[in-house]
Enzyme design. Structure first.
Site, PDB file in Angstrom:
ATOM      1  N   ARG A   1       0.817  -1.218   0.000  1.00  0.00           N
ATOM      2  CA  ARG A   1       0.000   0.000   0.000  1.00  0.00           C
ATOM      3  C   ARG A   1       0.854   1.273   0.000  1.00  0.00           C
ATOM      4  NH1 ARG A   1      -3.830  -0.200   4.821  1.00  0.00           N
ATOM      5  NH2 ARG A   1      -2.041  -1.284   5.728  1.00  0.00           N
TER       6      ARG A   1
ATOM      7  N   ASN B   1      -6.736  -2.577   2.084  1.00  0.00           N
ATOM      8  CA  ASN B   1      -6.741  -4.042   2.118  1.00  0.00           C
ATOM      9  C   ASN B   1      -8.171  -4.555   2.144  1.00  0.00           C
ATOM     10  OD1 ASN B   1      -3.944  -4.366   2.182  1.00  0.00           O
ATOM     11  ND2 ASN B   1      -3.856  -4.290   4.410  1.00  0.00           N
TER      12      ASN B   1
END
Length: 772
Positions: A23, A41
């Site tokens: 990320r 997520n």
């Protein structure tokens, strides 16, 4: 670009994309491309939403694939337009979807270059710290207790972060953003050194330097690694290596060697660019390398071998130790031969002082035992000999036909055991667990299977297992079936080998000819198979040809006493009284004539004490014994095959096959002609190296010829090579080259071992393919 020309895209990414810095990598790329959007997520992976033109979107995805974090892996990317989504402003990392994520458990990773630089930098706060890590390296599976993967559920829960580590953990731009094992000397695990006399008088921070002095003086030091304790000693000292072998009860099995750099390894072995990449990779496996000649290292490290397994330091502790000592070390697992390696401090303290002069302990618990992986580079590509640290539990994508199938647990085999859980188009294979005949290994298997099913929230509806009626893994299958109210699905051993090779190569359910060569597997006719030609697919198979069945004199004893196989093969080829015939003056005949002939003759006809077997492994044992290249008793599985491979290597280019005299239109390959030719060569004084090379060339020819013959009979043009005997480099490369030259498609193993460590994947694939 005008906002009216932008579209909102929803991009789902699946693979190893959680807990690996993915990320933050997406965030940095979005900043670089001036994109607005979000990343979060999800239980399936990661969802990215961006506002862009189609062209910029494609460029973003292209760079995302090219600039992955060190531990990340993208398996699938799906893109959907999101016309109802509001146009975002700025780019934000969002909380996980629904606050709950079944994060992928990534494999443990070897120390990364950035952490290595930090612990060598005297100005850095982690200077000389043996537990430095980040999202690019460090412990993962070995510290996991339960899901979700956060610090509270790992062995790091007893180490609260200091303020400095907390700041790094929460900083989106830091490479330690959400690195759960993050630590420093102020808040993390610590080291201490003990000897047989108790805690050594070592200044704090000098433990590693003191351990290095013990090693340099010819001592043995044990140290706590990622997935278990290691035992180390100097790799250039015959006496201390001999002492280690004696203390560990490891007579001949090769040791691995650790060196501090690629340049250092290159002083002792030949290293190509692919092997160098593997050594320096996050997986950090042991890589089998060709030793330089003459070898600068003593032969006692790997007796009768021309290859040694080398590795680079895998943890900051190993890295600092290797920097301190500056010489190669034997680095082997800390256990007694045949038992699981030690992982807890108390057991190590009570057991290892029988072996080691000093032990480097630390207080970060090892939750899950994981051994070192072993790989080799062949002309066919990567060959994984043992799949463990650095590879497990990374999932393998399965062919499309397995999507939507009921979840399966496959128990694998009893030797080199590993299990497999399969669902949602993925297979997760456990780390190498060992041989289930050892009670401690059996217990570890049960515990690890329970952990995996909890970590991956796996509730199997089908339990696949080997069809051998007395396998311990089959007993475990019955127990699991009762626990989960699941269906039992027995699988023939060699069919599982075939299916495993197909599955890891993403082969669909088309007809394939499997050439499966191994030591032993229970056949559908009740005999022991091991030299098989199977025409089939995931759904089923037909045994179209096989090696000549030969009695295993004494049953399991034949696997450890090669002379028994020599007697059985020669008796079938030459007849009764063969030790007194034409070749009676050969050493092998004198040796066999001293055995209890009357007992052996009775065993030749006793199917209970000498079951029939077409084993390729026992064929190697017989040959090694006949040419004088095998001891009376082997000390580890595959010892004779490895010895013959080493002997044959220098002579392969000039060696010609023996005259086999085995017609291809007969489904049973006979060895009678082989043994007559071998004995005549021995009588003429041929040496073991040339004989071994001729043996390898003979096997390559007869196996390839039979495969080509079966191709003409069955019209199958895809061949799969599997089974532990295909871990023989010369045989694998020779058969592969011969069949490819003929124009056939050849599948080999790259992701799982060809031996029994890979068959759980095949069992799972077969069980799924046969679901209605």
């Amino acid at each position: 670009m005008l906002r009216s020309e932008l579209f909102v895209w929803s991009i789902e990414v699946r693979g190893l994309v959680q807990g690996v810095g993915f990320r933050p990598s997406v965030w940095r790329l979005a900043q670089d491309l001036d994109l607005a959007g979000t990343v979060r997520n999800t239980p399936r992976g990661v969802i990215i939403e961006i506002a862009s033109s189609p062209q910029t979107r494609d460029h973003f995805i292209s760079r995302l694939r090219a600039e992955l974090p060190r531990l990340a892996r993208i398996d699938e990317v799906s893109i959907m337009a999101a016309p109802d989504q509001a146009m975002p402003s700025g780019f934000t990392i969002l909380e996980s979807l629904d606050g709950k994520v079944a994060a992928a458990i990534t494999p443990d990773a070897a120390i990364c270059p950035a952490c290595a630089d930090e612990i060598l930098d005297s100005a850095n706060r982690r200077f000389s710290y043996a537990f430095a890590n980040c999202t690019h390296c460090g412990p993962r599976l070995t510290i996991m207790r339960q899901i979700p993967y956060d610090r509270a559920n790992t062995a790091m829960s007893k180490f609260p972060m200091c303020r400095a580590c907390r700041d790094e953990y929460e900083d989106t731009t830091d490479r330690r953003f959400h690195a759960e094992p993050i630590a420093c000397a102020q808040c993390g695990p610590g080291l201490w050194l003990e000897s047989t006399d108790g805690p050594m008088p070592v200044l704090q921070g000098d433990e590693i330097a003191t351990a290095a002095r013990v090693l340099r003086s010819g001592g043995i030091v044990a140290l706590k690694g990622l997935g278990g304790f290691h035992i180390a000693c100097r790799a250039d000292n015959d006496a201390v290596i001999e002492r280690l072998r004696r203390q560990k009860r490891r007579d001949a099995k090769p040791f691995a060697v650790m060196a501090h750099s690629l340049e250092h390894i290159a002083l002792y072995a030949q290293v190509n660019t692919i092997e160098a990449d593997w050594l320096a990779s996050p997986s950090g496996p042991i890589v089998l390398l060709k030793v330089r000649s003459p070898s600068p290292l003593p032969s006692i490290i790997a007796p009768d071998q021309d290859r040694i397994g080398f590795m680079l330091p895998t943890t900051p502790l190993h890295f600092l130790l290797m920097q301190a000592i500056g010489m190669p070390l034997v680095m082997t697992s800390a256990n007694m031969s045949g038992e699981p390696q030690f992982i807890d401090n108390d057991t190590a303290c009570s057991q290892l002082f029988n072996i080691a002069d000093a032990i480097l302990f630390h207080d970060r618990d090892i939750e899950n035992r994981v051994d070192d992986s072993v790989v080799r580079h062949d002309t066919t590509g990567a060959t994984i000999l043992r799949r463990a640290r650095g590879y497990a539990p990374a999932p393998l994508l399965l062919p499309q036909l397995f999507y939507g199938k009921a979840p399966v647990f496959a128990t694998g085999a009893d030797i080199k055991s590993a299990f497999c859980i399969a669902a949602n188009g993925e297979a997760i294979i456990s780390q190498h667990l060992g041989d289930l005949d050892e009670p401690a290994t059996l217990g570890e298997y049960r515990r690890t299977a329970q952990l995996y099913m909890e970590l991956f929230e796996h509730r199997p509806q089908v339990i696949a297992h080997d069809m051998h009626p007395t396998y311990r893994s089959a007993g475990l299958a019955h127990r699991l079936a009762g626990e989960f109210n699941a269906v039992l699905f027995p699988v023939q051993h060699h069919h599982a080998h075939l299916a495993a090779c197909m599955a890891e190569n993403h082969a669909e359910n088309d007809a394939t000819l499997g050439i499966i060569l191994d030591g032993a597997g229970y056949g559908t006719d009740g005999t022991i198979w091991g030299g098989e030609f199977l025409a089939g697919n995931y759904s089923g198979f037909q045994r179209v040809a096989h090696f000549q069945p030969v009695p295993l004199l004494g049953g399991d004893k034949a696997a450890t006493e090669p002379w028994r196989n020599a007697y059985a093969h020669l008796r079938l080829a030459l007849g009764n009284g063969f030790t007194e015939g034409e070749f009676k003056d050969l050493p092998v005949m004198r040796q066999l004539s001293a055995k209890p002939i009357v007992v052996l003759e009775s065993l030749m006809h006793n199917r209970r004490l000498a079951p029939l077997s077409s084993s390729a492994g026992r064929l190697f044992d017989a040959f090694a014994s006949i040419i004088g290249a095998a001891q009376m008793h082997v000390s580890y599985e595959g010892q004779t095959g490895m010895r013959l491979e080493t002997l044959a290597g220098p002579h392969m280019e000039t060696a010609t096959p023996f005259d086999m005299c085995s017609p291809l239109d007969v489904a049973i390959i006979s060895w009678r002609g082989l043994w007559h030719s071998v004995l005549h060569d021995l009588k003429r004084g041929a040496d073991a190296g040339h004989l071994s090379a001729r043996f390898h060339q003979s096997l390559i020819k007869i196996v390839s010829d039979m495969a080509i013959h079966q191709h003409h009979v069955t019209s199958i043009d895809r061949i799969a090579l599997s089974g532990g005997v295909f871990q023989n480099r010369l045989l694998l490369q020779g058969v592969h080259a011969a069949l490819e030259k003929y124009g056939l498609q050849v599948l080999v193993h790259h992701a799982v071992p060809a031996n029994d460590g890979g068959i759980a994947l095949g069992q799972a694939a077969i069980a799924m393919a046969n679901q209605t």
